[in-house]
Design a protein around this motif. Structure first.
Motif, PDB file in Angstrom:
ATOM      1  N   ILE A 131      13.888  49.116  18.928  1.00  0.00           N
ATOM      2  CA  ILE A 131      13.120  47.890  18.699  1.00  0.00           C
ATOM      3  C   ILE A 131      11.818  48.229  17.970  1.00  0.00           C
ATOM      4  CG2 ILE A 131      11.916  45.976  19.822  1.00  0.00           C
ATOM      5  CD1 ILE A 131      14.026  46.293  22.129  1.00  0.00           C
ATOM      6  N   GLN A 132      11.595  47.577  16.828  1.00  0.00           N
ATOM      7  CA  GLN A 132      10.402  47.819  16.015  1.00  0.00           C
ATOM      8  C   GLN A 132       9.380  46.693  16.090  1.00  0.00           C
ATOM      9  OE1 GLN A 132       9.645  50.707  14.499  1.00  0.00           O
ATOM     10  NE2 GLN A 132      11.506  51.473  15.455  1.00  0.00           N
ATOM     11  N   THR A 133       9.820  45.449  16.281  1.00  0.00           N
ATOM     12  CA  THR A 133       8.878  44.342  16.450  1.00  0.00           C
ATOM     13  C   THR A 133       9.369  43.408  17.542  1.00  0.00           C
ATOM     14  OG1 THR A 133       9.824  42.720  14.914  1.00  0.00           O
ATOM     15  CG2 THR A 133       8.320  44.363  13.967  1.00  0.00           C
ATOM     16  N   VAL A 134       8.401  42.772  18.203  1.00  0.00           N
ATOM     17  CA  VAL A 134       8.661  41.779  19.240  1.00  0.00           C
ATOM     18  C   VAL A 134       7.734  40.604  18.987  1.00  0.00           C
ATOM     19  CG1 VAL A 134       8.560  41.268  21.710  1.00  0.00           C
ATOM     20  CG2 VAL A 134       9.243  43.548  20.953  1.00  0.00           C
ATOM     21  N   GLU A 135       8.291  39.401  18.971  1.00  0.00           N
ATOM     22  CA  GLU A 135       7.476  38.192  18.863  1.00  0.00           C
ATOM     23  C   GLU A 135       8.022  37.183  19.861  1.00  0.00           C
ATOM     24  OE1 GLU A 135       6.362  34.661  15.666  1.00  0.00           O
ATOM     25  OE2 GLU A 135       7.533  36.378  15.004  1.00  0.00           O
ATOM     26  N   ILE A 136       7.154  36.661  20.722  1.00  0.00           N
ATOM     27  CA  ILE A 136       7.553  35.682  21.730  1.00  0.00           C
ATOM     28  C   ILE A 136       6.709  34.425  21.529  1.00  0.00           C
ATOM     29  CG2 ILE A 136       7.840  35.194  24.189  1.00  0.00           C
ATOM     30  CD1 ILE A 136       9.443  37.643  23.357  1.00  0.00           C
ATOM     31  N   ASN A 137       7.380  33.283  21.446  1.00  0.00           N
ATOM     32  CA  ASN A 137       6.689  32.000  21.300  1.00  0.00           C
ATOM     33  C   ASN A 137       6.921  31.137  22.530  1.00  0.00           C
ATOM     34  OD1 ASN A 137       6.355  32.946  18.679  1.00  0.00           O
ATOM     35  ND2 ASN A 137       6.917  31.022  17.728  1.00  0.00           N
ATOM     36  N   ALA A 138       5.962  30.278  22.842  1.00  0.00           N
ATOM     37  CA  ALA A 138       6.133  29.293  23.903  1.00  0.00           C
ATOM     38  C   ALA A 138       7.237  28.319  23.505  1.00  0.00           C
ATOM     39  CB  ALA A 138       4.816  28.551  24.143  1.00  0.00           C
ATOM     40  N   GLY A 139       7.853  27.702  24.488  1.00  0.00           N
ATOM     41  CA  GLY A 139       8.995  26.830  24.270  1.00  0.00           C
ATOM     42  C   GLY A 139       8.811  25.734  23.244  1.00  0.00           C
ATOM     43  N   GLY A 140       7.635  25.175  23.131  1.00  0.00           N
ATOM     44  CA  GLY A 140       7.398  24.077  22.203  1.00  0.00           C
ATOM     45  C   GLY A 140       6.999  24.495  20.804  1.00  0.00           C
ATOM     46  N   ILE A 141       6.945  25.810  20.549  1.00  0.00           N
ATOM     47  CA  ILE A 141       6.487  26.307  19.248  1.00  0.00           C
ATOM     48  C   ILE A 141       7.645  26.957  18.513  1.00  0.00           C
ATOM     49  CG2 ILE A 141       4.888  27.841  18.053  1.00  0.00           C
ATOM     50  CD1 ILE A 141       3.111  27.678  20.596  1.00  0.00           C
ATOM     51  N   GLY A 142       8.132  26.291  17.468  1.00  0.00           N
ATOM     52  CA  GLY A 142       9.220  26.823  16.661  1.00  0.00           C
ATOM     53  C   GLY A 142       8.745  27.944  15.752  1.00  0.00           C
ATOM     54  N   ARG A 143       9.669  28.807  15.395  1.00  0.00           N
ATOM     55  CA  ARG A 143       9.359  29.951  14.537  1.00  0.00           C
ATOM     56  C   ARG A 143       9.685  29.645  13.076  1.00  0.00           C
ATOM     57  NH1 ARG A 143      12.980  33.437  18.535  1.00  0.00           N
ATOM     58  NH2 ARG A 143      13.798  31.348  18.738  1.00  0.00           N
ATOM     59  N   ASP A 144       9.077  30.414  12.185  1.00  0.00           N
ATOM     60  CA  ASP A 144       9.307  30.320  10.747  1.00  0.00           C
ATOM     61  C   ASP A 144      10.027  31.581  10.309  1.00  0.00           C
ATOM     62  OD1 ASP A 144       9.203  30.283   7.980  1.00  0.00           O
ATOM     63  OD2 ASP A 144       7.053  29.887   7.872  1.00  0.00           O
ATOM     64  N   ALA A 145      11.308  31.449   9.957  1.00  0.00           N
ATOM     65  CA  ALA A 145      12.126  32.614   9.624  1.00  0.00           C
ATOM     66  C   ALA A 145      11.674  33.320   8.352  1.00  0.00           C
ATOM     67  CB  ALA A 145      13.594  32.209   9.507  1.00  0.00           C
ATOM     68  N   SER A 146      10.947  32.642   7.476  1.00  0.00           N
ATOM     69  CA  SER A 146      10.508  33.308   6.240  1.00  0.00           C
ATOM     70  C   SER A 146       9.556  34.461   6.540  1.00  0.00           C
ATOM     71  CB  SER A 146       9.864  32.311   5.276  1.00  0.00           C
ATOM     72  OG  SER A 146       8.672  31.789   5.812  1.00  0.00           O
ATOM     73  N   SER A 147       8.844  34.403   7.661  1.00  0.00           N
ATOM     74  CA  SER A 147       7.944  35.503   8.012  1.00  0.00           C
ATOM     75  C   SER A 147       8.721  36.769   8.366  1.00  0.00           C
ATOM     76  CB  SER A 147       7.023  35.100   9.162  1.00  0.00           C
ATOM     77  OG  SER A 147       7.769  34.912  10.352  1.00  0.00           O
ATOM     78  N   LEU A 148       9.987  36.627   8.743  1.00  0.00           N
ATOM     79  CA  LEU A 148      10.809  37.798   9.052  1.00  0.00           C
ATOM     80  C   LEU A 148      11.044  38.682   7.837  1.00  0.00           C
ATOM     81  CD1 LEU A 148      13.664  36.429  11.328  1.00  0.00           C
ATOM     82  CD2 LEU A 148      11.959  38.142  11.921  1.00  0.00           C
ATOM     83  N   VAL A 149      11.147  38.064   6.671  1.00  0.00           N
ATOM     84  CA  VAL A 149      11.472  38.815   5.461  1.00  0.00           C
ATOM     85  C   VAL A 149      10.424  39.894   5.198  1.00  0.00           C
ATOM     86  CG1 VAL A 149      11.839  38.658   2.964  1.00  0.00           C
ATOM     87  CG2 VAL A 149      12.836  36.942   4.483  1.00  0.00           C
ATOM     88  N   ASN A 150       9.140  39.519   5.203  1.00  0.00           N
ATOM     89  CA  ASN A 150       8.084  40.515   4.975  1.00  0.00           C
ATOM     90  C   ASN A 150       8.004  41.539   6.097  1.00  0.00           C
ATOM     91  OD1 ASN A 150       7.269  39.853   2.432  1.00  0.00           O
ATOM     92  ND2 ASN A 150       5.485  38.684   3.077  1.00  0.00           N
ATOM     93  N   LYS A 151       8.250  41.103   7.343  1.00  0.00           N
ATOM     94  CA  LYS A 151       8.229  42.060   8.454  1.00  0.00           C
ATOM     95  C   LYS A 151       9.341  43.089   8.294  1.00  0.00           C
ATOM     96  CE  LYS A 151       6.173  38.957  11.819  1.00  0.00           C
ATOM     97  NZ  LYS A 151       6.388  38.201  13.053  1.00  0.00           N
ATOM     98  N   ILE A 152      10.522  42.635   7.903  1.00  0.00           N
ATOM     99  CA  ILE A 152      11.640  43.560   7.672  1.00  0.00           C
ATOM    100  C   ILE A 152      11.285  44.533   6.549  1.00  0.00           C
ATOM    101  CG2 ILE A 152      14.004  43.731   6.750  1.00  0.00           C
ATOM    102  CD1 ILE A 152      14.161  42.806   9.555  1.00  0.00           C
ATOM    103  N   LYS A 153      10.763  44.004   5.443  1.00  0.00           N
ATOM    104  CA  LYS A 153      10.402  44.867   4.317  1.00  0.00           C
ATOM    105  C   LYS A 153       9.360  45.904   4.734  1.00  0.00           C
ATOM    106  CE  LYS A 153      11.510  41.610   0.612  1.00  0.00           C
ATOM    107  NZ  LYS A 153      10.963  40.766  -0.459  1.00  0.00           N
TER     108      LYS A 153
END
Length: 187
Positions: A131-153
């Motif tokens: 595991i290289q990154t962990v991100e946890i959001n509260a139930g009412g807060i949706g995530r933005d998948a576009s931020s994953l691209v830069n994290k992966i890179k």
């Protein structure tokens, strides 16, 4: 939350993928980059918006050598039913893991024990199953998948270039840092 740098713990689960039921274990996370996206439940409100957004980034992630897995405490049968009845979920091409035993959610420390559902957790796992990154959001807060691209890179860059690190807002092709005495107090 001491999961960074740890290997994914063993599990075995059923998943829904491209019209079929398949078996998935922690071994599926080895040999390539993986994104594991936990969400509370099928047939809910924020979850389909997140999973649809993740599907919108799926081709880009695949181009980066990444496989995507979504996980909830629903069964693989429920994933199929949701896939069959939701326009958004029907477009999903990545693997949807069922975790009714809650073992995977516990392994990744995202299980809300009170309601038996997974929290909104996103994990980037390297080809060694670490595991290289962990991100946890509260139930009412949706995530933005576009931020994953830069994290992966960034994760891929750091893996290929030991001794270098990616600063905040790093984008592919921009400068990195090489930690050392010459940088102390100068950033």
């Amino acid at each position: 939350m001491a999961l960074i740098g740890t290997e994914v713990k063993p599990f075995a689960a059923k998943a829904f993928h491209n019209g079929d039921f398949i078996d998935v274990t922690e071994e599926n996370f080895k040999g390539k980059w993986s994104v594991v996206c936990f969400y509370p439940a099928d047939f809910t409100f924020v979850c389909p918006t997140e999973l649809g957004d993740l599907q919108d980034q799926y081709a880009t992630l695949k181009d980066l050598g990444v496989e995507v897995y979504s996980v909830s405490t629903d069964t693989h049968f429920t994933h199929k039913a949701w896939h069959d009845h939701s326009e958004t979920i029907n477009k999903i091409e990545y693997i949807m893991i069922g975790d009714p035993s809650q073992k995977i959610s516990r392994n990744f420390e995202v299980l809300n024990e009170e309601d038996g559902l997974a929290e909104r957790g996103t994990f980037i796992i390297d080809p060694d199953g670490v595991i290289q990154t962990v991100e946890i959001n509260a139930g009412g807060i949706g995530r933005d998948a576009s931020s994953l691209v830069n994290k992966i890179k960034a994760a891929q860059y750091v893996r290929k270039n030991p001794g270098e690190v990616c600063p905040a807002k790093w984008e592919e092709g921009s400068e990195t840092l090489t930690p050392g005495l010459d940088l102390v107090g100068k950033i």
